[in-house]
Design a protein around this motif. Structure first.
Motif, PDB file in Angstrom:
ATOM      1  N   ARG A 115      -4.528   0.294   0.902  1.00  0.00           N
ATOM      2  CA  ARG A 115      -3.164  -0.199   0.632  1.00  0.00           C
ATOM      3  C   ARG A 115      -2.865  -0.173  -0.869  1.00  0.00           C
ATOM      4  N   SER A 116      -3.800  -0.663  -1.673  1.00  0.00           N
ATOM      5  CA  SER A 116      -3.601  -0.674  -3.128  1.00  0.00           C
ATOM      6  C   SER A 116      -3.569   0.743  -3.699  1.00  0.00           C
ATOM      7  N   VAL A 118      -2.426   3.492  -2.362  1.00  0.00           N
ATOM      8  CA  VAL A 118      -1.082   4.053  -2.181  1.00  0.00           C
ATOM      9  C   VAL A 118      -0.106   3.373  -3.141  1.00  0.00           C
ATOM     10  N   MET A 146      -0.724   1.995   5.316  1.00  0.00           N
ATOM     11  CA  MET A 146      -0.928   2.900   4.176  1.00  0.00           C
ATOM     12  C   MET A 146      -1.999   3.949   4.485  1.00  0.00           C
ATOM     13  N   LYS A 149      -0.818   7.396   4.933  1.00  0.00           N
ATOM     14  CA  LYS A 149      -0.189   8.067   3.795  1.00  0.00           C
ATOM     15  C   LYS A 149      -1.165   8.569   2.742  1.00  0.00           C
TER      16      LYS A 149
ATOM     17  N   CYS B 222       4.767   2.283  -0.974  1.00  0.00           N
ATOM     18  CA  CYS B 222       4.087   1.073  -0.518  1.00  0.00           C
ATOM     19  C   CYS B 222       5.015  -0.108  -0.700  1.00  0.00           C
ATOM     20  N   LEU B 225       1.705  -5.526  -1.672  1.00  0.00           N
ATOM     21  CA  LEU B 225       0.246  -5.589  -1.808  1.00  0.00           C
ATOM     22  C   LEU B 225      -0.295  -6.727  -0.947  1.00  0.00           C
TER      23      LEU B 225
END
Lengths: 240, 240
Positions: A115-116, A118, A146, A149, B222, B225
């Motif tokens: 997640r971070s 992306v 994420m 992606k 995104c 976070l």
């Protein structure tokens, strides 16, 4: 919509098997649970949908199942109304910066790191041997969509480093204190950042092949950060 | 060392109960599992130790128990050899900066946030109503011993904000995009940072009482976070 009511139906067995890494690898497929993630996945290769409700229908083969069946397939404490069988990401050649993970074990950490990545513009994540499977249901959930992606690769970290060096990548290792303070570094043109195992950090032979070592300045009261936190702060700084 | 072999021994029942928030609150005690955390806890008020081994003995009442008993008490998948009953942190008046948590639900997130707070020099964490219990075993574990080193308070967030404002604290809210980019802010003298719920962010009435709003710049790909990541990056920046 196809109706399934038997817990021993072959389709039900097949979906349940996708909770195991071995079957995900054989099939090139994995499960995505809950509506918001299934919706996100729609643009990224859904094979079929499984649901206990019948209002929503997506433009893919859809199975209507009982709650008992959903409970059997789901890895969540309370089973979702919808899940989907999704094709694993297509593996592309590396272009742009790379995050290399060396034996990351915790699925929540891996999902959060994806997640971070992306969020901070990292295009490729390379999972070294000994990492948790990126298509594990907890990784999928904590990546908050994420995962769909990012370019996910895997293999031997030392071989990758050799290739990247030939391609003029700067290889950035991480240590708890020693090296360049990440807040003060000059930015690199092409880089690969290596984040190591939660307890043991980056393995020594991998560390030895790095060009630079980064660290995050912190209080003497604290020995180290969580791996996902460290990875995220460094990606955040490298993306400034 | 006192020997206990019966699963129905009153002590065993008592220890097991400490896995419930209600009993931890009644007793002011909680469980710490595994050797490295028990060793860390030694300086912070261990009441008694429970172990399946007999080599180690600490200078506190120590119970030798069977593996079955340890399995019954432990919340870990594989029970540790040692655990300890530890006194909750003494609550001190607020001095220095404050991290305010508004309905943080995930124990792994809370533990990670506590670890990062100590790493980045934050002295106080205020747990608003609706937060997971900080003495939950998963929080204790993921804090990696940093729980022992922080001033933990709890109560109503709006009341706290009022008090802090009277004491010239700058109240910093967080939003996904709108506000001051955290990388570019000037530092504040005294601040309280508010981090909100994993899915829903900071509640509206709390957000309305903030002086400034911070955000972390990220890719359009995104949306947001992870809460522990956002909290850690902002504390890292406020500590520069």
């Amino acid at each position: 919509m196809i109706e399934i009511t038997s817990l021993t139906n072959d389709k039900v067995k097949y979906w349940s098997k996708l909770n195991k890494r071995k079957y995900r690898e054989e099939e090139g497929l994995y499960l995505v649970e809950s509506e918001h993630l299934v919706k996100e996945a729609l643009n990224f290769g859904i094979v079929e949908c499984v649901m206990t409700v019948s209002e929503d229908e997506y433009d893919v083969p859809t199975y209507h199942v009982t709650k008992e069946i959903m409970n059997k397939i789901s890895e969540l404490e309370s089973a979702p109304k919808i899940m989907a069988v999704v094709k694993k990401n297509k593996i592309k050649d590396i272009e742009g910066n790379v995050l290399i993970l060396d034996r990351i074990q915790d699925p929540g950490n891996l999902g959060t790191i994806i997640r971070s990545a992306v969020a901070f513009g990292v295009k490729n994540i390379f999972l070294g041997e000994g990492c948790v499977d990126a298509y594990n249901s907890k990784v999928v959930r904590s990546s908050e969509g994420m995962l769909f992606k990012i370019n996910l690769l895997s293999g031997n970290v030392l071989n990758l480093i050799e290739k990247l060096k030939n391609d003029n990548y700067r290889i950035l290792g991480t240590r708890v204190t020693d090296g360049l303070e990440v807040k003060k570094i000059n930015l690199f043109d092409k880089w690969a950042l290596i984040i190591g195992n939660e307890g043991r950090g980056v393995s020594e032979e991998v560390l030895n092949s790095c060009d630079d070592y980064l660290y995050i300045k912190m209080s003497d009261n604290c020995e180290s950060l969580n791996a996902a936190i460290a990875a995220s702060i460094i990606m955040y700084e490298l993306n400034r």
